[in-house]
Design an enzyme around this catalytic site. Sequence first.
Site, PDB file in Angstrom:
ATOM      1  N   ASP A 175      -2.830   4.809  -1.994  1.00  0.00           N
ATOM      2  CA  ASP A 175      -3.467   5.194  -1.185  1.00  0.00           C
ATOM      3  C   ASP A 175      -4.576   6.753  -1.680  1.00  0.00           C
ATOM      4  O   ASP A 175      -3.089   7.799  -2.521  1.00  0.00           O
ATOM      5  CB  ASP A 175      -3.213   5.262  -0.146  1.00  0.00           C
TER       6      ASP A 175
ATOM      7  N   ASP B  16       0.774  -1.373  -0.258  1.00  0.00           N
ATOM      8  CA  ASP B  16       0.067  -0.012  -0.190  1.00  0.00           C
ATOM      9  C   ASP B  16       1.329   1.087   0.285  1.00  0.00           C
ATOM     10  O   ASP B  16       1.758   1.269   1.279  1.00  0.00           O
ATOM     11  CB  ASP B  16      -0.810  -0.539   1.271  1.00  0.00           C
TER      12      ASP B  16
ATOM     13  N   GLU C 154      -6.598   3.874  -5.712  1.00  0.00           N
ATOM     14  CA  GLU C 154      -7.924   3.536  -4.380  1.00  0.00           C
ATOM     15  C   GLU C 154      -8.587   5.471  -5.270  1.00  0.00           C
ATOM     16  O   GLU C 154      -7.343   6.769  -4.605  1.00  0.00           O
ATOM     17  CB  GLU C 154      -7.467   4.176  -3.394  1.00  0.00           C
TER      18      GLU C 154
ATOM     19  N   HIS D   7     -11.573  -2.122   4.005  1.00  0.00           N
ATOM     20  CA  HIS D   7     -10.931  -1.388   5.820  1.00  0.00           C
ATOM     21  C   HIS D   7     -11.193   0.159   5.914  1.00  0.00           C
ATOM     22  O   HIS D   7     -10.956   0.311   7.456  1.00  0.00           O
ATOM     23  CB  HIS D   7      -9.685  -1.310   6.724  1.00  0.00           C
ATOM     24  N   ASP D   8     -12.107   0.850   5.222  1.00  0.00           N
ATOM     25  CA  ASP D   8     -12.511   1.693   5.518  1.00  0.00           C
ATOM     26  C   ASP D   8     -14.228   1.781   5.222  1.00  0.00           C
ATOM     27  O   ASP D   8     -14.942   2.322   6.130  1.00  0.00           O
ATOM     28  CB  ASP D   8     -12.073   3.200   4.567  1.00  0.00           C
TER      29      ASP D   8
END
Length: 557
Positions: free
Chosen positions: A205, A101, A271, A334-335
């Site tokens: 990210d 990431d 993302e 994870h969000d």
Amino acid sequence: MSGDNLKWWQKTVVYQIYPRSFKDTTGNGIGDLRGVFENLNYLEGLGVETIWFNPFFNSPQGDHGYDVSDFRSVDPVYGTMRDFDELLNEIHNRNMKIVLDLVLNHTSDEHPWFKESVSSRENSKRDWYIWRDGKKTSGRKPPNNWKAIPGGSAWRYFKNTDQWVYFHFLPFQPDLNYRTPEVKKEMFNTIRFWLEKGVDGFRLDMLHSIHEDAKLRNDEFCLKLLPSEKNVASLFRKHKYDLNLPETFDFAMELRKVMDEYEPERFLVGEVFGTVEELAKYYGPNNNGLHSVFLFEFTSTAPSFKPRKISRVISRIEKALPPPFTPTYVYGNHDRDRYISLINRNIQKAKLLATMQLTLRGIPFIYYGEEIGMSNVDFKLKESQDPIGQKFSFFPIPLISKLIGFSLTRDRCRTPMQWNSELNAGFSVDYQIKPWLKVPETYKKINVAKQEKNPSSVLNCYKRLLKTRKANRSLQEGKFEFLTQNGLKKKCLAYRRYYFNEQIFVFLNFYKKEILIKSPINDPNLLFSTLSNRVALDLETYNGNIKLTPLEGIIFK
Ligand code: GLC
């Protein structure tokens, strides 16, 4: 696409690991890299092929690793660089791939670069971040009206130099300034550092906010409070000048060039937020940008459980990203709230959605725990470990988050992996140790050890699906087409995947009633059913029709 040999990343299945919550081998209540190493048998047995790790680099952990203070390190919380090297080797030994990431957009405010940058207006790293004078003669008003994503002004004031620094997410995550050539150079070399170690790719990210308008023009008003997958406007701002700028699409192509310096081919997934048509631009005009992007619209569409809506979104994705472009199918991360909670923990529905995810054309991303049906865990905002939850802790009741359809703390989907029925779901090496986030009571029923023994568990459904996918090339590489003939459209969601002479059919019954459907081929052969005990299609019993029980999904050829 058919006829070509697709690249590894086009046919892979990605499993996302939030290292903090996977397995703790040191006894500090926090998961670590060795915890992943020790469970590679599990992942291999599950059948996933690529592992994406959330950030494990040095960080004050203000945003659990998304506030990086050294991009070329392993935070001692998660282990050492040696642990990482061993893990990477072992993953490759098993013919699996590893994706890291990369937080290019910002650093922690404790990063040495920021410490230098903040120190004086003359510092050589001043332009590594975005500093501006405030408005008004007093200077005590932010340079423009931009809002940070979680709310509030996107500017933080520093008294020592009487200037403001820009941040897109949280105040301790100042944005790097990619209009400064040294920043780009340094970050591209960081990418090379990991590529030379052998990593197979990166999840990027917040890539959509890499560039901001050069003139920092005021954002425009928009009557919209919360962002949606279709429209990035939020908090009454259009986000016209801080998201998805033309420079950012160009940046995607520059990143691709760095990746293309390496063999075998590496992989980039961004993302990014926006409509699928807008996001398609990240792939580059000649497929020379990112390899793929997350398409978050599906995270709410799939659990809506409305087949018409679902097929509309799939058609839009197929239209905006036809082969050779590769879409992604993501149900959670994870969000976000875990998808099984959005379908009221209905196991049959979960199996049906998993069947869809693993048979559509694109890269499926499985978030750890989805394969055993782990659900959201409620937390009081005041107890939130997530900085977003802390920010909103003044909200009186979680009911608000229910009303707005947003969870205000991301702790809900980040709880420890549920391995067995022992204390704390066997998360830590010593089961007595309290994990960093509480494990819900349901772990006694929902855990890996238990589900491994039960042929009709969610886990075994994922395993069978992944096996079926691996054994049938059409499911990995084939083209996609909806089937609508013979009134199929009204009855179920039906499509085929085809590759040369092979074709595979997927029928998904989204309804709670049994249906009979005419087979599109003679002598169909059942490859998979969400019902673990179904072994054949039994056409003779149903007058030559295929019977689907309520909420059943099947794959046949
Ligand atoms: C991304 C991450 C999220 C993080 C944020 C800031 O959206 O997925 O977890 O908090 O960026 O880096």
